[in-house]
Scaffold this active site. Sequence first.
Site, PDB file in Angstrom:
ATOM      1  N   GLY A 150      33.846 -18.247  90.569  1.00 24.74           N
ATOM      2  CA  GLY A 150      33.658 -18.055  89.137  1.00 24.74           C
ATOM      3  C   GLY A 150      34.752 -17.221  88.499  1.00 24.74           C
ATOM      4  N   ARG A 151      35.440 -16.465  89.323  1.00 30.63           N
ATOM      5  CA  ARG A 151      36.543 -15.661  88.779  1.00 30.63           C
ATOM      6  C   ARG A 151      37.695 -15.629  89.763  1.00 30.63           C
ATOM      7  NH1 ARG A 151      33.825 -10.002  90.547  1.00 30.63           N
ATOM      8  NH2 ARG A 151      32.803 -11.083  92.213  1.00 30.63           N
ATOM      9  N   LYS A 155      42.023 -13.285  92.237  1.00 30.87           N
ATOM     10  CA  LYS A 155      40.640 -12.941  91.908  1.00 30.87           C
ATOM     11  C   LYS A 155      40.646 -12.178  90.586  1.00 30.87           C
ATOM     12  CE  LYS A 155      36.693 -10.750  94.194  1.00 30.87           C
ATOM     13  NZ  LYS A 155      36.303  -9.944  95.350  1.00 30.87           N
ATOM     14  N   ASP A 189      26.661 -16.310 100.631  1.00 29.80           N
ATOM     15  CA  ASP A 189      27.920 -16.697 100.005  1.00 29.80           C
ATOM     16  C   ASP A 189      29.002 -15.633 100.241  1.00 29.80           C
ATOM     17  OD1 ASP A 189      25.965 -15.385  98.248  1.00 29.80           O
ATOM     18  OD2 ASP A 189      27.608 -15.248  96.829  1.00 29.80           O
ATOM     19  N   ASN A 190      28.612 -14.518 100.844  1.00 25.95           N
ATOM     20  CA  ASN A 190      29.587 -13.474 101.146  1.00 25.95           C
ATOM     21  C   ASN A 190      29.804 -13.336 102.650  1.00 25.95           C
ATOM     22  OD1 ASN A 190      29.914 -12.916  98.438  1.00 25.95           O
ATOM     23  ND2 ASN A 190      28.347 -11.315  98.422  1.00 25.95           N
ATOM     24  N   ASP A 227      34.411  -9.910 100.536  1.00 28.52           N
ATOM     25  CA  ASP A 227      33.679  -9.443  99.364  1.00 28.52           C
ATOM     26  C   ASP A 227      33.353  -7.959  99.435  1.00 28.52           C
ATOM     27  OD1 ASP A 227      33.002 -10.676  96.891  1.00 28.52           O
ATOM     28  OD2 ASP A 227      32.503 -12.421  98.092  1.00 28.52           O
TER      29      ASP A 227
HETATM   30  P1  AMP Z   1      29.584 -11.673  94.150  1.00 30.19           P
HETATM   31  O1  AMP Z   1      28.288 -10.979  93.938  1.00 30.19           O
HETATM   32  O2  AMP Z   1      30.757 -10.824  93.795  1.00 30.19           O
HETATM   33  O3  AMP Z   1      29.696 -12.258  95.509  1.00 30.19           O
HETATM   34  O4  AMP Z   1      29.608 -12.882  93.117  1.00 30.19           O
HETATM   35  C1  AMP Z   1      28.576 -13.849  93.061  1.00 30.19           C
HETATM   36  C2  AMP Z   1      28.970 -15.025  92.213  1.00 30.19           C
HETATM   37  O5  AMP Z   1      29.182 -14.625  90.855  1.00 30.19           O
HETATM   38  C3  AMP Z   1      30.255 -15.697  92.666  1.00 30.19           C
HETATM   39  O6  AMP Z   1      30.069 -17.076  92.572  1.00 30.19           O
HETATM   40  C4  AMP Z   1      31.272 -15.195  91.681  1.00 30.19           C
HETATM   41  O7  AMP Z   1      32.324 -16.112  91.511  1.00 30.19           O
HETATM   42  C5  AMP Z   1      30.463 -15.026  90.399  1.00 30.19           C
HETATM   43  N1  AMP Z   1      31.030 -13.994  89.524  1.00 30.19           N
HETATM   44  C6  AMP Z   1      31.015 -12.660  89.713  1.00 30.19           C
HETATM   45  N2  AMP Z   1      31.638 -12.011  88.708  1.00 30.19           N
HETATM   46  C7  AMP Z   1      32.067 -12.961  87.837  1.00 30.19           C
HETATM   47  C8  AMP Z   1      32.782 -12.938  86.603  1.00 30.19           C
HETATM   48  N3  AMP Z   1      33.202 -11.810  86.042  1.00 30.19           N
HETATM   49  N4  AMP Z   1      33.027 -14.124  85.990  1.00 30.19           N
HETATM   50  C9  AMP Z   1      32.614 -15.273  86.539  1.00 30.19           C
HETATM   51  N5  AMP Z   1      31.946 -15.375  87.692  1.00 30.19           N
HETATM   52  C10 AMP Z   1      31.670 -14.237  88.355  1.00 30.19           C
HETATM   53 MG    MG Z   2      30.959 -13.212  96.584  1.00 28.53          MG
END
Ligand code: AMP
Ligand code: MG
Length: 493
Positions: free
Chosen positions: A92-93, A113, A252-253, A262
């Site tokens: 997502g980012r 990222k 997912d991590n 992550d």
């Molecule tokens: P995380 O908890 O960091 O593993 O992120 C979980 C999901 O949320 C992943 O699919 C990321 O790509 C998405 N995500 C986290 N932060 C953002 C952001 N600022 N913009 C878009 N997607 C995000």
């Molecule tokens: Mg993640």
Amino acid sequence: MTSPPIIFHFHNSYQTLPERFYTRVVPVPVADPRLIVFNHALADELGLDPAILEPSAPDLFSGNRLPTDAAPIAMVYAGHQFGHFVPRLGDGRAILLGEVIDRNGKRRDIQLKGSGKTPYSRQGDGRAWLGPVLREYLLSEAMHALGIPTTRALAAVTTGEIVRREQPLPGAILTRVAASHIRIGTFEYFAARGDYHAVQALADHVLARHFPDLVPEHDRYWALLQAVTERQAYLVARWMLVGFIHGVMNTDNMTVSGETIDYGPCAFLDAYDPATVFSSIDTWGRYAFGKQPDIAAWNLARLAGALIPIMEPDNQNARERASAVIHGFPARFTQYWLEGMRRKIGLGSCAEEDVALIQDLLAAMQAGAADFTLTFRRLCAASVNAGTDETLRVLFTQPAAFDAWAVRWRARLQQDTLSDAERLASMRATNPAYIPRNHRVEAALEAALQGDTGPFETLLALLRHPWDDRPALAEYADPPPPSQWPFQTFCGT
Ligand code: AMP
Ligand code: MG
């Protein structure tokens, strides 16, 4: 004058998978990129010439300029977050610039990222801010220096743009390097849709990429499950041996390559307590320090669930064999962990009493709120000189428990095979003097937010050599003062 083309010599393999695995995207340009930190040694390892890259680094590592041969993508995946299945996540980012073959012949992903929205951004802005970017840089490079499999950090830039969270914050982008970004959640995404052609294609890709020796196996999908289980047993044991708390072990991590990925809310233990949780969102302690092996096994069971339907025609048989692999996880973990703990207390041989000896030390540390890292580091000198015991006793609120343990420990060392010199060298190479102490990390990030990257650079340089005593920086080994307890980490990246 136009600058010369920059070629990374990408050898992309993920995009040979069907198109439903990813989306082609381009980074969203940023206003005013500035380079904060660049990892010369890693660039060189990747076969990229730092001298050619550096003049263009702000543009390259912000995504404002793409390497001439880049074909960037965002990957789709799913995942169990805190136990709940989310059928569609994805980068997502993050944007995968491409894959290079490094100087050791290893394939490595290079990913930006924080580089803007993708089709998987959901409500997010696709951006990151400076605090978490530098945090991941420090923590992942510290883990690498500790010899623990991990994604790496190649560069960090600020974007010159404001990112809105609870307050306005300086935008930043991290360039992450990984053996691959394939997660347990990548398998779950396709399995949940019943798309077993995709699961099989992904399994074949992962086998060729991470476990080429298993490709000829008759039972290669079962062997894949076993191999990923083995790598995760090793990885989580290594975490537990240095007091690392990942903090958000969602499926997912968790990579299938066995690298730590992550670094959102992760942190190292100070006082030893298996119930330690730092993450502000982990209300129930699902990802507490001591729960990490169980959670890893739970996550691997999700991978097993995705792989069973492609394992063999007899589903019941596949289920039983996959289940045996998952049930074997605790034994594999314990073996790696025990090997490591024996080394930590200076044993070169095995004896039946060792398990109790190790468990009793940990119990005394927990009861006495002893600092995990300092206890093991100070055991190094104490292993050859009982005269240093006072440096250990002061770490325990109940020093008598340490005294009693030390008598048993020394009796056991008497029967061991290592010489004093060998023992000291081995212990000092496995019990770090320096870990990324939470208060030091926070202070370094705080200074960087004020425009002073000096403390960040000092800390990074120190953490690159965690085994060396550095008298001039001795206070960096100390735990945080009580005024800074309890420490909390935030996912808000
Ligand atoms: P995380 O908890 O960091 O593993 O992120 C979980 C999901 O949320 C992943 O699919 C990321 O790509 C998405 N995500 C986290 N932060 C953002 C952001 N600022 N913009 C878009 N997607 C995000
Ligand atoms: Mg993640």
